[in-house]
Design a protein around this motif. Structure first.
Motif, PDB file in Angstrom:
ATOM      1  N   THR A 178      45.992  37.398  43.123  1.00 47.07           N
ATOM      2  CA  THR A 178      44.965  37.714  42.131  1.00 47.07           C
ATOM      3  C   THR A 178      45.266  37.047  40.794  1.00 47.07           C
ATOM      4  N   THR A 179      46.319  36.242  40.733  1.00 44.53           N
ATOM      5  CA  THR A 179      46.668  35.527  39.505  1.00 44.53           C
ATOM      6  C   THR A 179      46.725  34.034  39.796  1.00 44.53           C
ATOM      7  N   ARG A 183      53.313  42.150  36.374  1.00 44.90           N
ATOM      8  CA  ARG A 183      52.884  41.638  37.688  1.00 44.90           C
ATOM      9  C   ARG A 183      54.092  41.374  38.578  1.00 44.90           C
ATOM     10  N   ARG A 227      44.382  35.703  35.137  1.00 45.38           N
ATOM     11  CA  ARG A 227      43.791  36.450  36.253  1.00 45.38           C
ATOM     12  C   ARG A 227      42.795  35.540  36.952  1.00 45.38           C
TER      13      ARG A 227
END
Length: 333
Positions: free
Chosen positions: A185-186, A99, A332
């Motif tokens: 998104t995390t 990521r 997530r």
């Protein structure tokens, strides 16, 4: 190299401020106390309040009692997982690094398309030169941008759906000391008693400030920086700390950017390291390999790395290669 300022003054100020509030009977037991980061200062403040009995009073306000629900120690992470605070599976270290690498690639593409400068820095610069990627016992990515370019990046990404660029003094109530480019998104947690403060997985984007044209001007910059930083930390003790911190961080930025980088021969970063490095060492940057792709590093990276690490090409002995994980738990969304 000019040494970083001491925390001793702030430590004394912190204790005086806490004692003053307690003595004035402002009802600490009815307010939330939040410490930012596992630093010597926050640990000292927590210990100081524990001695005064304030930490126990806070918990009792939520209906807990000493000897029944309040214990000396419990595993925060196990409790979170046990009570299903996060519905998604936890990311492992390799997923987190993937990521972060994606964020770095996004930073490169955005900088190129908007004519902005960025450079690999600190451990990531060392990793690129010595390992062609992450240092094997490290898991974060460090970059740096000229402060004017960082401000432009902030404006470019204001409405981005995937990534958010948090900058102290610009982003509402951002509590970090260093700008971070984060993946929305995390989610990762930062345990701040008694709250759980969350943010996304991200990479550091340190600010490159103009400092001076000689030793005197550089020393004066460090004096101003330390003075402003101490005042910023003190703002966390004010009653309306969110507004106070935001205003103080914004004022600090204005003080540190009274001159443009074009006006000064030396520059330095704001995070941990306070090296004064000639601006010419950065220049247009040097392409270097990091995890299979090329990114910009300082043009005179050898000078920069020697200033920070000395004999940087010799890895430390195995017994000194401490696990330096920066992202402990991430998920997530």
């Amino acid at each position: 190299m000019i040494p970083y300022g001491s925390n001793r003054i702030f430590l004394d100020s912190m204790k005086r401020n806490l004692d003053s509030i307690i003595d004035q009977n402002k009802g600490f037991e009815n307010r939330e106390i939040v410490f930012f980061g596992y630093t010597a200062i926050s640990l000292a403040a927590m210990e100081h309040l524990k001695i005064k009995g304030i930490m126990r009073l806070q918990l009792e306000r939520y209906g807990y009692s000493l000897g029944k629900e309040i214990f000396i120690y419990f595993d925060h992470q196990k409790e979170l997982e046990k009570n299903a605070v996060y519905p998604s599976p936890m990311l492992d270290v390799e997923e987190i690094k993937k990521r972060q690498f994606d964020i770095l690639c996004f930073l490169k593409e955005t900088a190129q398309s908007n004519n902005l400068k960025y450079y690999l820095m600190h451990g990531s610069l060392l990793g690129a030169v010595r390992h062609k990627g992450f240092i094997p016992w490290d898991d974060d990515i460090d970059t740096v941008m000229p402060v004017e370019d960082a401000f432009k990046l902030y404006d470019v990404l204001k409405n981005n759906d995937r990534y958010e660029f948090y900058v102290p003094g610009k982003s509402d109530y951002y509590i970090g000391e260093t700008p971070m480019l984060m993946d929305k998104t995390t989610i990762m947690y930062l345990m701040k008693f008694p709250l759980l403060i969350c943010q996304g997985v991200g990479i550091d984007v340190d600010l490159l400030f103009p400092t001076g044209n000689n030793d005197f001007e550089n020393e004066e910059f460090i004096r101003i920086y330390n003075e402003q930083e101490n005042q910023l930390r003190a703002a966390y003790m004010e009653e309306d700390y969110k507004t106070a911190v935001q205003n103080r961080a914004a004022y600090m930025l204005s003080k540190l950017t009274e001159h443009s980088i074009e006006e000064k021969e030396y520059v330095c970063g704001s995070y941990i390291y306070m090296e004064m490095i000639k601006k010419s060492c950065f220049g247009e940057g040097e392409d270097m390999l990091f995890e299979g792709r090329t990114f910009k590093g300082p043009k005179e990276y050898d000078i920069v790395l020697k200033e920070m690490y000395g004999d940087y090409m010799t890895p430390p002995p195995v017994e000194e290669r401490n696990d330096t994980r920066h992202v402990t738990y991430a998920y997530r969304r």
